[in-house]
Motif scaffolding. Sequence first.
Motif, PDB file in Angstrom:
ATOM      1  N   LEU A 163      30.067  24.813 -12.051  1.00 59.02           N
ATOM      2  CA  LEU A 163      31.260  24.059 -12.530  1.00 59.02           C
ATOM      3  C   LEU A 163      30.627  22.909 -13.450  1.00 59.02           C
ATOM      4  O   LEU A 163      31.360  22.933 -14.604  1.00 59.02           O
ATOM      5  N   ALA A 164      29.759  22.337 -13.004  1.00 58.26           N
ATOM      6  CA  ALA A 164      29.059  21.065 -13.866  1.00 58.26           C
ATOM      7  C   ALA A 164      28.535  21.402 -15.050  1.00 58.26           C
ATOM      8  O   ALA A 164      28.612  20.484 -16.230  1.00 58.26           O
ATOM      9  N   PHE A 165      27.996  22.596 -15.276  1.00 62.79           N
ATOM     10  CA  PHE A 165      27.364  22.871 -16.586  1.00 62.79           C
ATOM     11  C   PHE A 165      28.099  23.863 -17.269  1.00 62.79           C
ATOM     12  O   PHE A 165      27.378  24.647 -18.199  1.00 62.79           O
ATOM     13  N   SER A 166      29.201  24.201 -17.207  1.00 67.57           N
ATOM     14  CA  SER A 166      30.249  25.073 -17.741  1.00 67.57           C
ATOM     15  C   SER A 166      31.245  24.519 -18.372  1.00 67.57           C
ATOM     16  O   SER A 166      32.043  23.759 -17.816  1.00 67.57           O
ATOM     17  N   TRP A 167      31.269  24.855 -19.895  1.00 67.02           N
ATOM     18  CA  TRP A 167      32.570  24.333 -20.380  1.00 67.02           C
ATOM     19  C   TRP A 167      33.611  24.939 -20.218  1.00 67.02           C
ATOM     20  O   TRP A 167      34.818  24.252 -20.262  1.00 67.02           O
ATOM     21  N   ASN A 168      33.850  26.383 -19.848  1.00 66.46           N
ATOM     22  CA  ASN A 168      35.281  26.765 -19.365  1.00 66.46           C
ATOM     23  C   ASN A 168      34.878  27.015 -17.870  1.00 66.46           C
ATOM     24  O   ASN A 168      34.506  27.836 -17.371  1.00 66.46           O
ATOM     25  N   LYS A 169      35.671  26.118 -17.143  1.00 70.15           N
ATOM     26  CA  LYS A 169      35.508  25.999 -15.730  1.00 70.15           C
ATOM     27  C   LYS A 169      36.178  27.640 -15.279  1.00 70.15           C
ATOM     28  O   LYS A 169      35.716  27.879 -14.156  1.00 70.15           O
ATOM     29  N   MET A 170      37.258  27.915 -15.884  1.00 71.40           N
ATOM     30  CA  MET A 170      37.834  29.097 -15.263  1.00 71.40           C
ATOM     31  C   MET A 170      37.194  30.281 -15.660  1.00 71.40           C
ATOM     32  O   MET A 170      36.959  31.272 -14.464  1.00 71.40           O
ATOM     33  N   ASN A 171      36.409  30.531 -16.500  1.00 73.05           N
ATOM     34  CA  ASN A 171      35.475  31.640 -16.741  1.00 73.05           C
ATOM     35  C   ASN A 171      34.368  31.699 -15.816  1.00 73.05           C
ATOM     36  O   ASN A 171      33.773  32.577 -15.171  1.00 73.05           O
ATOM     37  N   ALA A 172      33.857  30.238 -15.490  1.00 74.16           N
ATOM     38  CA  ALA A 172      32.680  30.231 -14.569  1.00 74.16           C
ATOM     39  C   ALA A 172      32.968  30.778 -13.114  1.00 74.16           C
ATOM     40  O   ALA A 172      32.031  31.329 -12.505  1.00 74.16           O
ATOM     41  N   VAL A 173      34.294  30.216 -12.642  1.00 72.93           N
ATOM     42  CA  VAL A 173      34.673  30.809 -11.205  1.00 72.93           C
ATOM     43  C   VAL A 173      34.902  32.248 -11.212  1.00 72.93           C
ATOM     44  O   VAL A 173      34.860  32.902 -10.086  1.00 72.93           O
ATOM     45  N   LYS A 174      35.686  32.694 -12.404  1.00 72.45           N
ATOM     46  CA  LYS A 174      35.984  33.979 -12.381  1.00 72.45           C
ATOM     47  C   LYS A 174      34.553  34.808 -12.342  1.00 72.45           C
ATOM     48  O   LYS A 174      34.428  35.820 -11.576  1.00 72.45           O
ATOM     49  N   ARG A 175      33.539  34.234 -13.105  1.00 70.81           N
ATOM     50  CA  ARG A 175      32.183  35.038 -12.964  1.00 70.81           C
ATOM     51  C   ARG A 175      31.461  35.174 -11.478  1.00 70.81           C
ATOM     52  O   ARG A 175      31.033  36.067 -10.802  1.00 70.81           O
ATOM     53  N   MET A 176      31.822  34.082 -10.913  1.00 66.73           N
ATOM     54  CA  MET A 176      31.395  33.849  -9.443  1.00 66.73           C
ATOM     55  C   MET A 176      31.964  34.979  -8.496  1.00 66.73           C
ATOM     56  O   MET A 176      31.416  35.505  -7.766  1.00 66.73           O
ATOM     57  N   ALA A 177      33.641  35.221  -8.755  1.00 68.34           N
ATOM     58  CA  ALA A 177      34.287  35.995  -8.123  1.00 68.34           C
ATOM     59  C   ALA A 177      33.746  37.376  -8.242  1.00 68.34           C
ATOM     60  O   ALA A 177      33.670  38.075  -7.364  1.00 68.34           O
ATOM     61  N   ASN A 178      33.659  37.757  -9.549  1.00 69.88           N
ATOM     62  CA  ASN A 178      32.944  38.984  -9.865  1.00 69.88           C
ATOM     63  C   ASN A 178      31.554  39.325  -9.085  1.00 69.88           C
ATOM     64  O   ASN A 178      31.404  40.438  -8.942  1.00 69.88           O
ATOM     65  N   ASN A 179      30.636  38.315  -9.307  1.00 68.78           N
ATOM     66  CA  ASN A 179      29.462  38.749  -8.706  1.00 68.78           C
ATOM     67  C   ASN A 179      29.671  38.626  -7.290  1.00 68.78           C
ATOM     68  O   ASN A 179      28.857  39.535  -6.625  1.00 68.78           O
ATOM     69  N   MET A 180      30.464  37.952  -6.577  1.00 69.23           N
ATOM     70  CA  MET A 180      30.632  38.434  -5.221  1.00 69.23           C
ATOM     71  C   MET A 180      31.172  39.734  -4.693  1.00 69.23           C
ATOM     72  O   MET A 180      30.720  40.513  -3.948  1.00 69.23           O
ATOM     73  N   VAL A 192      40.071  44.025  -8.875  1.00 66.52           N
ATOM     74  CA  VAL A 192      40.664  42.432  -9.758  1.00 66.52           C
ATOM     75  C   VAL A 192      41.881  43.254 -10.182  1.00 66.52           C
ATOM     76  O   VAL A 192      42.266  43.973 -10.901  1.00 66.52           O
ATOM     77  N   THR A 193      42.935  42.423  -9.484  1.00 62.33           N
ATOM     78  CA  THR A 193      44.219  42.620  -9.595  1.00 62.33           C
ATOM     79  C   THR A 193      45.139  41.850 -10.837  1.00 62.33           C
ATOM     80  O   THR A 193      45.969  42.354 -11.521  1.00 62.33           O
ATOM     81  N   ILE A 194      44.494  40.761 -11.022  1.00 62.57           N
ATOM     82  CA  ILE A 194      45.004  39.802 -12.050  1.00 62.57           C
ATOM     83  C   ILE A 194      43.745  39.165 -12.794  1.00 62.57           C
ATOM     84  O   ILE A 194      42.719  38.572 -11.948  1.00 62.57           O
ATOM     85  N   ASP A 195      43.750  39.272 -14.057  1.00 64.87           N
ATOM     86  CA  ASP A 195      42.586  38.592 -14.963  1.00 64.87           C
ATOM     87  C   ASP A 195      42.920  38.289 -16.233  1.00 64.87           C
ATOM     88  O   ASP A 195      43.092  38.829 -17.272  1.00 64.87           O
ATOM     89  N   THR A 196      43.571  37.130 -16.235  1.00 65.50           N
ATOM     90  CA  THR A 196      43.776  36.370 -17.465  1.00 65.50           C
ATOM     91  C   THR A 196      43.161  35.136 -17.807  1.00 65.50           C
ATOM     92  O   THR A 196      42.458  34.751 -16.927  1.00 65.50           O
ATOM     93  N   ASP A 197      43.700  34.198 -18.877  1.00 65.97           N
ATOM     94  CA  ASP A 197      42.962  33.120 -19.154  1.00 65.97           C
ATOM     95  C   ASP A 197      43.285  31.946 -18.193  1.00 65.97           C
ATOM     96  O   ASP A 197      42.650  31.087 -18.123  1.00 65.97           O
ATOM     97  N   SER A 198      44.381  32.258 -17.397  1.00 64.50           N
ATOM     98  CA  SER A 198      44.888  31.093 -16.395  1.00 64.50           C
ATOM     99  C   SER A 198      44.967  31.441 -15.112  1.00 64.50           C
ATOM    100  O   SER A 198      45.366  30.819 -14.276  1.00 64.50           O
ATOM    101  N   GLU A 199      44.791  32.706 -14.747  1.00 58.72           N
ATOM    102  CA  GLU A 199      44.951  33.314 -13.337  1.00 58.72           C
ATOM    103  C   GLU A 199      44.091  34.428 -13.023  1.00 58.72           C
ATOM    104  O   GLU A 199      43.820  35.406 -14.108  1.00 58.72           O
ATOM    105  N   TYR A 200      43.675  34.454 -11.997  1.00 54.25           N
ATOM    106  CA  TYR A 200      42.610  35.758 -11.615  1.00 54.25           C
ATOM    107  C   TYR A 200      42.853  35.757 -10.190  1.00 54.25           C
ATOM    108  O   TYR A 200      43.125  34.769  -9.057  1.00 54.25           O
ATOM    109  N   GLU A 201      42.908  37.134  -9.558  1.00 52.55           N
ATOM    110  CA  GLU A 201      43.057  37.528  -8.329  1.00 52.55           C
ATOM    111  C   GLU A 201      41.988  38.732  -7.975  1.00 52.55           C
ATOM    112  O   GLU A 201      42.255  39.767  -8.613  1.00 52.55           O
TER     113      GLU A 201
END
Length: 265
Positions: A163-180, A192-201
């Motif tokens: 999170l500290a080294f990412s400009w787009n925090k949402m994309n950073a945590v989405k990548r972590m979820a995808n890697n998991m 992945v049931t929801i994947d938008t710029d503002s929400e991810y599930e």
Amino acid sequence: KKRSLNDSQFYSHRFLSGVSKSDDSVKENDGPASSQVDENVKKSKQIDDLMQYPMNRATRFVFLRTLPMKQQPELAHLDMEELGKRIEKLTESFCAKNEFRILDERSKTHLHFCGLTAAAWETLSEKIMDTQRVTNMICAGYGVSTNEQPLVTPSPWITRIALAFSWNKMNAVKRMANNMALDFGESMKSEVTIDTDSEYELKVNRCIYHEFFNHEQVPHLTKIFCALDESIFKVIDPDSYKIKFSLDSTLASGSDSCKFCLKKC
């Protein structure tokens, strides 16, 4: 139609199919018995490989030395090395019993975690009657702190760095979820049931930990691994990063799926 076996044929066949000497004849179609034995040999080697896999050996080494056994009065008079050996032996037994759960390379690691946890539970709960304390001990073995609460998750440094080294925090945590999700492998079914710029599930519909511990009649142990997965995202401060994480439903709590939700706020 039946046929007799001479001595050389008999010993060769017995080695493959387990026919006793008193059986002086066998059915002509005896191929499946040989295949079954070959399959069993392969399975036995698979469990041996699982136990000797460097990452699994390292996990056992760290876990058994982090497990706070010496601090327990019920265990003070016992040989800690022997307790560790018993846990390792039971780990192998649990893995062999549940070998059918191995679907790919990743599931070998997941099964090893399951077997190690069940083995520790069985060994410790025989000596310590306080089940919550035993659960807390196992949590401590995996680095999950247990102060006042039974399951208090740690604060993964990797999440903070991402999170500290990412400009787009949402994309950073989405990548972590995808890697998991990729790390889950075939033994855990997710989508992945929801994947938008503002929400991810991320929805987990099947979990080897949930199935294993339910099968072994220790379903509460699943929550240890729920806590470890949850810890990846629980450190996300909504006030600092404007992202809210929730895990409101889990298989372990009786829901039909685990839902990892990330939403901008």
